[in-house]
Design a protein around this motif. Structure first.
Motif, mmCIF file in Angstrom:
data_model
loop_
_atom_site.group_PDB
_atom_site.id
_atom_site.type_symbol
_atom_site.label_atom_id
_atom_site.label_comp_id
_atom_site.label_asym_id
_atom_site.label_seq_id
_atom_site.Cartn_x
_atom_site.Cartn_y
_atom_site.Cartn_z
ATOM 1 N N HIS A 1 26.115 39.955 65.457
ATOM 2 C CA HIS A 1 27.279 40.520 64.768
ATOM 3 C C HIS A 1 28.404 40.631 65.798
ATOM 4 C CE1 HIS A 1 28.859 44.248 62.273
ATOM 5 N NE2 HIS A 1 29.831 43.430 62.638
ATOM 6 N N TYR A 2 29.532 40.048 65.467
ATOM 7 C CA TYR A 2 30.702 40.094 66.348
ATOM 8 C C TYR A 2 31.838 40.809 65.646
ATOM 9 C CZ TYR A 2 28.353 36.359 68.913
ATOM 10 O OH TYR A 2 27.453 35.631 69.634
ATOM 11 N N ALA A 3 32.599 41.594 66.406
ATOM 12 C CA ALA A 3 33.782 42.235 65.827
ATOM 13 C C ALA A 3 34.950 42.027 66.784
ATOM 14 C CB ALA A 3 33.532 43.723 65.623
ATOM 15 N N PHE A 4 36.105 41.717 66.249
ATOM 16 C CA PHE A 4 37.304 41.501 67.056
ATOM 17 C C PHE A 4 38.432 42.364 66.525
ATOM 18 C CE2 PHE A 4 34.710 37.724 67.132
ATOM 19 C CZ PHE A 4 34.651 37.425 68.488
ATOM 20 N N ASN A 5 39.164 42.959 67.444
ATOM 21 C CA ASN A 5 40.386 43.653 67.059
ATOM 22 C C ASN A 5 41.475 42.582 67.002
ATOM 23 O OD1 ASN A 5 42.794 45.055 66.968
ATOM 24 N ND2 ASN A 5 42.036 46.735 68.250
ATOM 25 N N ILE A 6 41.921 42.248 65.795
ATOM 26 C CA ILE A 6 42.895 41.151 65.665
ATOM 27 C C ILE A 6 44.306 41.677 65.372
ATOM 28 C CG2 ILE A 6 41.176 39.418 65.000
ATOM 29 C CD1 ILE A 6 42.268 39.748 62.061
ATOM 30 N N SER A 7 44.544 42.955 65.703
ATOM 31 C CA SER A 7 45.864 43.537 65.414
ATOM 32 C C SER A 7 47.001 42.726 66.029
ATOM 33 C CB SER A 7 45.926 44.965 65.949
ATOM 34 O OG SER A 7 44.809 45.686 65.510
ATOM 35 N N ASN A 8 46.823 42.269 67.269
ATOM 36 C CA ASN A 8 47.891 41.500 67.917
ATOM 37 C C ASN A 8 48.118 40.160 67.234
ATOM 38 O OD1 ASN A 8 48.259 43.499 69.781
ATOM 39 N ND2 ASN A 8 46.908 42.538 71.302
ATOM 40 N N VAL A 9 47.016 39.544 66.799
ATOM 41 C CA VAL A 9 47.129 38.255 66.122
ATOM 42 C C VAL A 9 47.915 38.439 64.823
ATOM 43 C CG1 VAL A 9 45.824 36.317 65.146
ATOM 44 C CG2 VAL A 9 44.868 37.633 67.056
ATOM 45 N N VAL A 10 47.568 39.495 64.082
ATOM 46 C CA VAL A 10 48.258 39.761 62.815
ATOM 47 C C VAL A 10 49.749 39.982 63.058
ATOM 48 C CG1 VAL A 10 48.426 41.382 60.871
ATOM 49 C CG2 VAL A 10 46.172 40.691 61.736
ATOM 50 N N GLU A 11 50.041 40.749 64.095
ATOM 51 C CA GLU A 11 51.444 41.033 64.412
ATOM 52 C C GLU A 11 52.209 39.746 64.756
ATOM 53 O OE1 GLU A 11 53.068 43.751 67.820
ATOM 54 O OE2 GLU A 11 51.594 44.826 66.583
ATOM 55 N N ARG A 12 51.593 38.881 65.579
ATOM 56 C CA ARG A 12 52.253 37.630 65.964
ATOM 57 C C ARG A 12 52.462 36.733 64.755
ATOM 58 N NH1 ARG A 12 48.433 37.422 70.536
ATOM 59 N NH2 ARG A 12 47.211 35.898 69.395
ATOM 60 N N LEU A 13 51.423 36.647 63.893
ATOM 61 C CA LEU A 13 51.545 35.765 62.737
ATOM 62 C C LEU A 13 52.595 36.292 61.767
ATOM 63 C CD1 LEU A 13 47.809 34.833 62.118
ATOM 64 C CD2 LEU A 13 49.567 33.462 63.233
ATOM 65 N N ARG A 14 52.656 37.622 61.651
ATOM 66 C CA ARG A 14 53.665 38.231 60.794
ATOM 67 C C ARG A 14 55.064 37.847 61.285
ATOM 68 N NH1 ARG A 14 51.550 43.806 60.020
ATOM 69 N NH2 ARG A 14 50.687 43.480 57.953
ATOM 70 N N ALA A 15 55.257 37.956 62.596
ATOM 71 C CA ALA A 15 56.558 37.644 63.190
ATOM 72 C C ALA A 15 56.929 36.180 62.959
ATOM 73 C CB ALA A 15 56.538 37.957 64.680
ATOM 74 N N GLU A 16 55.920 35.306 62.886
ATOM 75 C CA GLU A 16 56.194 33.875 62.689
ATOM 76 C C GLU A 16 56.180 33.474 61.222
ATOM 77 O OE1 GLU A 16 53.978 31.235 65.106
ATOM 78 O OE2 GLU A 16 54.482 32.318 66.951
ATOM 79 N N GLY A 17 56.034 34.440 60.322
ATOM 80 C CA GLY A 17 55.989 34.128 58.897
ATOM 81 C C GLY A 17 54.719 33.407 58.489
ATOM 82 N N ARG A 18 53.629 33.587 59.253
ATOM 83 C CA ARG A 18 52.373 32.905 58.922
ATOM 84 C C ARG A 18 51.295 33.911 58.513
ATOM 85 N NH1 ARG A 18 51.776 27.477 62.444
ATOM 86 N NH2 ARG A 18 50.499 27.024 60.651
ATOM 87 N N TRP A 19 51.734 35.044 58.015
ATOM 88 C CA TRP A 19 50.799 36.075 57.566
ATOM 89 C C TRP A 19 50.960 36.267 56.072
ATOM 90 C CZ3 TRP A 19 46.505 38.203 58.702
ATOM 91 C CH2 TRP A 19 46.121 39.395 58.078
ATOM 92 N N ASP A 20 49.834 36.342 55.361
ATOM 93 C CA ASP A 20 49.851 36.564 53.923
ATOM 94 C C ASP A 20 48.995 37.806 53.656
ATOM 95 O OD1 ASP A 20 49.415 36.624 51.217
ATOM 96 O OD2 ASP A 20 48.778 34.517 51.054
ATOM 97 N N PRO A 21 49.595 38.883 53.116
ATOM 98 C CA PRO A 21 48.808 40.110 52.906
ATOM 99 C C PRO A 21 47.697 39.947 51.871
ATOM 100 C CG PRO A 21 51.033 40.355 52.000
ATOM 101 C CD PRO A 21 51.006 39.044 52.729
#
Ligand code: C2O
Length: 483
Positions: free
Chosen positions: A428-448
């Motif tokens: 079982h692996y877990a990753f904190n992807i908060s930074n990834v979400v933030e970067r993708l949001r800034a680039e318009g590549r995030w879909d809620p």
């Protein structure tokens, strides 16, 4: 130690400071090679001696049939005993090595392999890829059983940067968590009672990378380092773990300072080990928390210790975390087959709780879980995990989509069958992807409303060689949490 002497504090040194490409043979390294040879010879002469090379490796996990009376399969993974158990195992091993060195062993200490801080040091240290010792005899530190697919470590090819990154591990402020849906904490999740090899929660980020990633990049598809039962047969195992143990000390001394758990369930946990006389010895977690005072060693190059007062505040901070809220999951298995990319699409719901929905305070933390992982053997290659990577995009660890690496170290043990408490817990692996979400949001590549997770080997196809036909891995569930 002579009577009346002050206890010696031995210094574990950076192997790359001791031996270079042109001068690999520092006495500390040559001493190690000779002692390892003696332990290998002992296995032939006195197969029952618990201090022999194979029997030492069996303490980690047995390879092949069980041998009656031998201490076997003790390694602790996927939980908060990962660091203290390996510390004990290494310390006893270090005494055994020293017992082979006569007077020269008095201040001998196990060197560590720091692959993270200097890109040139991602190469396997030269003494481990040289077939002979200076006197021409065969070098016990060399084995053919390493990665031949890529990186070909015996040929001096460096490990990949993503395999040796300490960024995720060092970002953790808390040693151990039991908060559902988050990461496990630096040292692994809380578990009680003790589980055989791993607990029900995710492995800690240090155990995932660099620990597991380095195992698999050194071992590759068929080498010793890539599975539990054979890893400790490769002499580099012990220097890899000295580095993991050192990183625990570096983490404790980071600013703001971080604290080890204060729970008695952790502190009083005891394990059986083998001491340098070959006898069983029990050690408890609270016997191994101060390396200098309790175990007589330290590491070269450590930052100054953190002030004690601040540690108390941090212990308090670990309590009472709120569980993370799951906002989406796919339970359709994702199958990874060799070099092919695989993808899972997760539908996301709006978080129900106002803080998680970002309505109060700052943006919530987002976690990605990769669970219920099964496979018969380690594929011997690392997979990068990418969020919202378009099918035509290159899978590049430097891209804003990159979320982490999975190596599946231990998959062959974690996928076994068993009953009740003996049942292995799947990887079982877990990753904190908060930074990834933030970067993708800034680039318009995030879909809620949805998130794609792509798994792709971290090396280009042309360099994968035989790993292109690696054993398959099945991921039972991919899920997303916010907190
Ligand atoms: Cu118990 Cu690096 O393994």
């Amino acid at each position: 130690m002579k009577e009346g002497d002050m206890p010696t504090i031995r210094v574990r040194q950076d192997i790359w400071e001791l031996g270079t490409e042109t001068e690999p043979w520092h006495p500390v390294i040559e001493g190690y090679a000779k002692a390892v040879r003696a332990m290998m010879d002992l296995a032939g002469q006195t197969p029952g001696d618990p201090r022999s090379w194979v029997n030492q490796a069996a303490i980690h996990e047995r390879n092949g049939p069980s041998v009656f009376g031998r201490l076997e399969a003790q390694c602790q993974h996927g939980c908060w005993f990962f660091l203290p158990w390996h510390r004990m195992y290494l310390w006893q091993f270090e005494q055994i090595i020293r017992s082979h060195l006569g007077g020269a062993g008095d201040d001998w200490a196990l060197p560590y392999w720091n692959y993270s801080d200097n890109p040139d040091h991602r190469k396997l240290p030269p003494a481990f890829r040289t077939e002979t010792l200076p006197d021409g005899s065969s070098n016990a530190l060399y084995t053919e059983d390493r990665n031949t697919a890529g990186p070909r470590v015996n040929a001096g090819e460096p490990l990949d940067g993503v395999a040796v990154s300490v960024t995720d591990a060092m970002a953790e402020q808390v040693f151990a968590r039991s908060t559902p849906g988050t990461t496990a904490g630096f040292g692994g999740g809380r578990t009680n009672p003790l589980f055989h090899h791993s607990a029900a929660g995710p492995a800690g980020p240090l155990e995932i990378t660099p620990h597991g990633s380095v195992h698999v990049q050194v071992g590759g598809p068929n080498g010793l380092m890539a599975s539990f039962g054979t890893a400790a047969l490769d002499p580099i195992f012990w220097l890899h773990h000295a580095n993991i143990d050192r990183l625990w000390e570096v983490w404790r001394r980071a600013q703001p300072p971080r604290a080890n758990p204060a729970d008695s369930a952790w502190l009083s946990m005891g394990f059986d080990l083998i001491d340098e006389t070959g006898a069983r010895a029990k050690m408890q977690v609270n016997d191994v928390l101060d390396t200098a005072a309790q175990l007589g060693y330290t590491y070269a190059g450590l930052p100054a210790p953190a002030p004690a007062a601040a540690e108390k505040e941090l212990i308090a901070m670990t309590d009472g975390e709120r569980p993370a809220e799951m906002i989406g999951a796919v339970e359709e298995p994702v199958v990874l087959a060799g070099a092919a990319r695989a993808k899972a699409s997760v539908k996301l719901a709006a978080p129900r709780r106002p803080r998680e929905a970002g309505l109060i305070d700052s943006a919530p933390a987002t976690y990605l879980h990769i669970e219920d992982v099964v496979g018969e053997a380690n594929p011997g290659l690392l997979y990068g995990i990418y969020v919202n990577l378009a099918d035509g995009d290159e899978a590049n660890p430097d891209s804003p989509h990159f979320a982490g690496t999975v190596s599946f170290f231990g998959i062959e043990v974690a996928s076994g069958e068993g009953e009740g408490e003996e049942a292995p817990h799947r990887l079982h692996y877990a990753f904190n992807i908060s930074n990834v979400v933030e970067r993708l949001r800034a680039e318009g590549r995030w879909d809620p409303n949805s998130l794609d997770v792509t798994f792709a080997p971290v090396r280009g196809l042309e360099r994968l060689g035989q790993a292109a036909a690696a054993p398959t891995v099945q991921i039972g569930r991919v899920s997303v949490y916010v907190q």
